[in-house]
Motif scaffolding. Structure first.
Motif, PDB file in Angstrom:
ATOM      1  N   SER A  15       0.817  -1.221   0.000  1.00 45.53           N
ATOM      2  CA  SER A  15       0.000   0.000   0.000  1.00 45.53           C
ATOM      3  C   SER A  15       0.844   1.262   0.000  1.00 45.53           C
ATOM      4  CB  SER A  15      -0.948   0.007   1.198  1.00 45.53           C
ATOM      5  OG  SER A  15      -0.238  -0.048   2.412  1.00 45.53           O
ATOM      6  N   ALA A  16       2.053   1.178   0.554  1.00 49.31           N
ATOM      7  CA  ALA A  16       2.916   2.360   0.609  1.00 49.31           C
ATOM      8  C   ALA A  16       3.318   2.838  -0.770  1.00 49.31           C
ATOM      9  CB  ALA A  16       4.164   2.049   1.432  1.00 49.31           C
ATOM     10  N   HIS A  17       3.258   1.990  -1.744  1.00 53.06           N
ATOM     11  CA  HIS A  17       3.696   2.340  -3.092  1.00 53.06           C
ATOM     12  C   HIS A  17       2.549   2.304  -4.105  1.00 53.06           C
ATOM     13  CE1 HIS A  17       7.966   2.287  -1.968  1.00 53.06           C
ATOM     14  NE2 HIS A  17       7.645   1.265  -1.199  1.00 53.06           N
ATOM     15  N   CYS A  18       1.311   2.260  -3.627  1.00 53.05           N
ATOM     16  CA  CYS A  18       0.164   2.201  -4.526  1.00 53.05           C
ATOM     17  C   CYS A  18      -0.613   3.516  -4.500  1.00 53.05           C
ATOM     18  CB  CYS A  18      -0.760   1.049  -4.131  1.00 53.05           C
ATOM     19  SG  CYS A  18      -0.111  -0.565  -4.579  1.00 53.05           S
ATOM     20  N   PRO A  19      -1.025   3.990  -5.659  1.00 47.43           N
ATOM     21  CA  PRO A  19      -1.797   5.231  -5.730  1.00 47.43           C
ATOM     22  C   PRO A  19      -3.261   5.002  -5.391  1.00 47.43           C
ATOM     23  CG  PRO A  19      -1.501   4.335  -7.926  1.00 47.43           C
ATOM     24  CD  PRO A  19      -0.763   3.419  -6.994  1.00 47.43           C
ATOM     25  N   SER A  20      -3.969   6.084  -5.161  1.00 46.86           N
ATOM     26  CA  SER A  20      -5.421   6.030  -4.964  1.00 46.86           C
ATOM     27  C   SER A  20      -6.050   5.473  -6.244  1.00 46.86           C
ATOM     28  CB  SER A  20      -5.930   7.443  -4.675  1.00 46.86           C
ATOM     29  OG  SER A  20      -7.316   7.448  -4.546  1.00 46.86           O
ATOM     30  N   PRO A  21      -7.105   4.672  -6.122  1.00 52.24           N
ATOM     31  CA  PRO A  21      -7.856   4.334  -4.907  1.00 52.24           C
ATOM     32  C   PRO A  21      -7.376   3.059  -4.212  1.00 52.24           C
ATOM     33  CG  PRO A  21      -9.038   3.475  -6.791  1.00 52.24           C
ATOM     34  CD  PRO A  21      -7.787   4.139  -7.334  1.00 52.24           C
ATOM     35  N   PHE A  22      -6.215   2.529  -4.609  1.00 46.80           N
ATOM     36  CA  PHE A  22      -5.808   1.212  -4.109  1.00 46.80           C
ATOM     37  C   PHE A  22      -4.869   1.338  -2.905  1.00 46.80           C
ATOM     38  CE2 PHE A  22      -6.437   0.861  -8.776  1.00 46.80           C
ATOM     39  CZ  PHE A  22      -7.684   0.240  -8.717  1.00 46.80           C
ATOM     40  N   LEU A 187      -1.423  -2.955  -9.559  1.00 43.33           N
ATOM     41  CA  LEU A 187      -2.294  -1.896  -9.053  1.00 43.33           C
ATOM     42  C   LEU A 187      -1.916  -0.527  -9.590  1.00 43.33           C
ATOM     43  CD1 LEU A 187      -2.654  -3.093  -5.345  1.00 43.33           C
ATOM     44  CD2 LEU A 187      -4.330  -3.322  -7.188  1.00 43.33           C
ATOM     45  N   VAL A 188      -0.632  -0.266  -9.744  1.00 40.85           N
ATOM     46  CA  VAL A 188      -0.191   1.013 -10.312  1.00 40.85           C
ATOM     47  C   VAL A 188      -0.686   1.149 -11.753  1.00 40.85           C
ATOM     48  CG1 VAL A 188       1.838   2.308 -11.088  1.00 40.85           C
ATOM     49  CG2 VAL A 188       1.790   1.334  -8.793  1.00 40.85           C
ATOM     50  N   ARG A 189      -0.573   0.082 -12.519  1.00 42.42           N
ATOM     51  CA  ARG A 189      -1.045   0.114 -13.906  1.00 42.42           C
ATOM     52  C   ARG A 189      -2.563   0.281 -13.964  1.00 42.42           C
ATOM     53  NH1 ARG A 189       2.993  -1.762 -17.528  1.00 42.42           N
ATOM     54  NH2 ARG A 189       4.802  -2.608 -16.411  1.00 42.42           N
ATOM     55  N   LEU A 190      -3.282  -0.432 -13.105  1.00 41.20           N
ATOM     56  CA  LEU A 190      -4.738  -0.326 -13.096  1.00 41.20           C
ATOM     57  C   LEU A 190      -5.169   1.095 -12.750  1.00 41.20           C
ATOM     58  CD1 LEU A 190      -7.510  -1.655 -13.329  1.00 41.20           C
ATOM     59  CD2 LEU A 190      -7.300  -2.372 -10.935  1.00 41.20           C
ATOM     60  N   ALA A 191      -4.512   1.718 -11.775  1.00 42.12           N
ATOM     61  CA  ALA A 191      -4.840   3.082 -11.384  1.00 42.12           C
ATOM     62  C   ALA A 191      -4.612   4.058 -12.536  1.00 42.12           C
ATOM     63  CB  ALA A 191      -4.013   3.498 -10.174  1.00 42.12           C
ATOM     64  N   ALA A 192      -3.583   3.804 -13.342  1.00 40.16           N
ATOM     65  CA  ALA A 192      -3.279   4.692 -14.466  1.00 40.16           C
ATOM     66  C   ALA A 192      -4.271   4.512 -15.617  1.00 40.16           C
ATOM     67  CB  ALA A 192      -1.859   4.428 -14.958  1.00 40.16           C
ATOM     68  N   TYR A 193      -4.681   3.287 -15.855  1.00 40.10           N
ATOM     69  CA  TYR A 193      -5.566   3.007 -16.986  1.00 40.10           C
ATOM     70  C   TYR A 193      -7.040   3.277 -16.694  1.00 40.10           C
ATOM     71  CZ  TYR A 193      -1.805   0.487 -19.477  1.00 40.10           C
ATOM     72  OH  TYR A 193      -0.659   0.138 -20.140  1.00 40.10           O
TER      73      TYR A 193
END
Length: 263
Positions: A15-22, A187-193
């Motif tokens: 979680s420390a390296h994941c953007p919102s909303p994840f 999760l980072v890719r999902l947040a961007a897409y």
């Protein structure tokens, strides 16, 4: 790789390296099914909640099939979304999840996996991951959407019936593997897409990973099965095939490769 060198799943690290909303991530040692847990608790959970289990006792795949989820060797992850877009985009989101998983595998192994529409990811012809997206959609009502994915990371002993058709990342790559980093990347890719879902060129994005055009396939539907030729995946996430010299698009169903006729 010595099992003692395998980093444990760590919710705080992920979680420390994941953007919102994840940012709401929970790791449990064992559960029946991460998808079922999120469905059961969807009303009280936030958009973007993530549940990861070190093992599942009732992991499932498409059409109720069992998904083998052995302890400490894979990623068994489900993501709860409460989207505001039209539910007709759910197929796009499902196919996007497969593309993201392929991109993540490529990033961490250097290998180019194959996305077998709609929900299998293969390495060298063997299944390394599966995706199960579920929704309780009802007309004119908000509908949570769950992206569930399981990835075979470390070498493991598969049941006899899977030994010839399943594989792991570790079996195919000598790169160091950390399940925390793999989850983060997804999760980072999902947040961007996700904010661009309606406009993403899924056809182009999937072309690197999809079965090649012209692959002979068998399509399995409730009425039986028929042979066809694969053309590709379009921007709606539909599979485009040729059947009896006519181009047809598929929204659901399953396909298998006719290996006796493929190259």
């Amino acid at each position: 790789m010595d099992t003692t060198d395998r980093p444990a799943l760590d919710a705080a690290l992920i979680s420390a390296h994941c953007p919102s909303p994840f940012t709401t991530i929970n790791v449990v040692e064992s559960t029946g099914s991460t998808n079922d847990d999120l469905k059961k608790n969807a009303a009280k959970l936030k958009h973007g909640s993530v549940l990861i289990s070190n093992t599942q006792t009732a992991g499932k795949g498409r059409n109720g099939r069992k998904f083998v989820s052995q302890p400490g060797v894979g990623i068994y992850c489900s993501i709860l979304l409460k989207p505001k877009f039209d539910p007709t985009h759910f197929l796009r989101l499902s196919i996007l999840s497969g593309i993201i998983l392929c991109e993540t595998i490529r990033e961490y192994t250097g290998l180019i996996p194959t996305l077998k529409w709609p929900n299998d990811v293969l390495l060298k012809g063997k299944k390394v991951a599966g995706i199960l997206c579920e929704s309780t959609y009802q007309a004119n009502q908000p509908s949570p959407f769950i992206i569930g994915w399981g990835l075979n990371v470390y070498t493991q002993e598969f049941p006899e019936e899977l030994q010839d058709i399943a594989t792991t990342l570790e079996d195919n790559s000598s790169w160091p593997l950390d399940r925390n980093l793999l989850v983060q990347d997804f999760l980072v890719r999902l947040a961007a897409y996700l904010p661009r879902l309606e406009d993403l060129p899924l056809g182009k994005m999937s072309s690197t990973y999809a079965l090649k055009r012209g692959t002979p396939i068998t399509v399995h539907d409730p009425k039986g099965a028929f042979n066809a030729t694969l053309e590709g995946i379009n921007d709606l996430g539909q599979l485009v095939i040729t059947k009896d010299d006519q181009e047809v698009t598929l929204v659901s169903y399953e396909i298998s490769i006719r290996e006796d006729e493929s190259e």
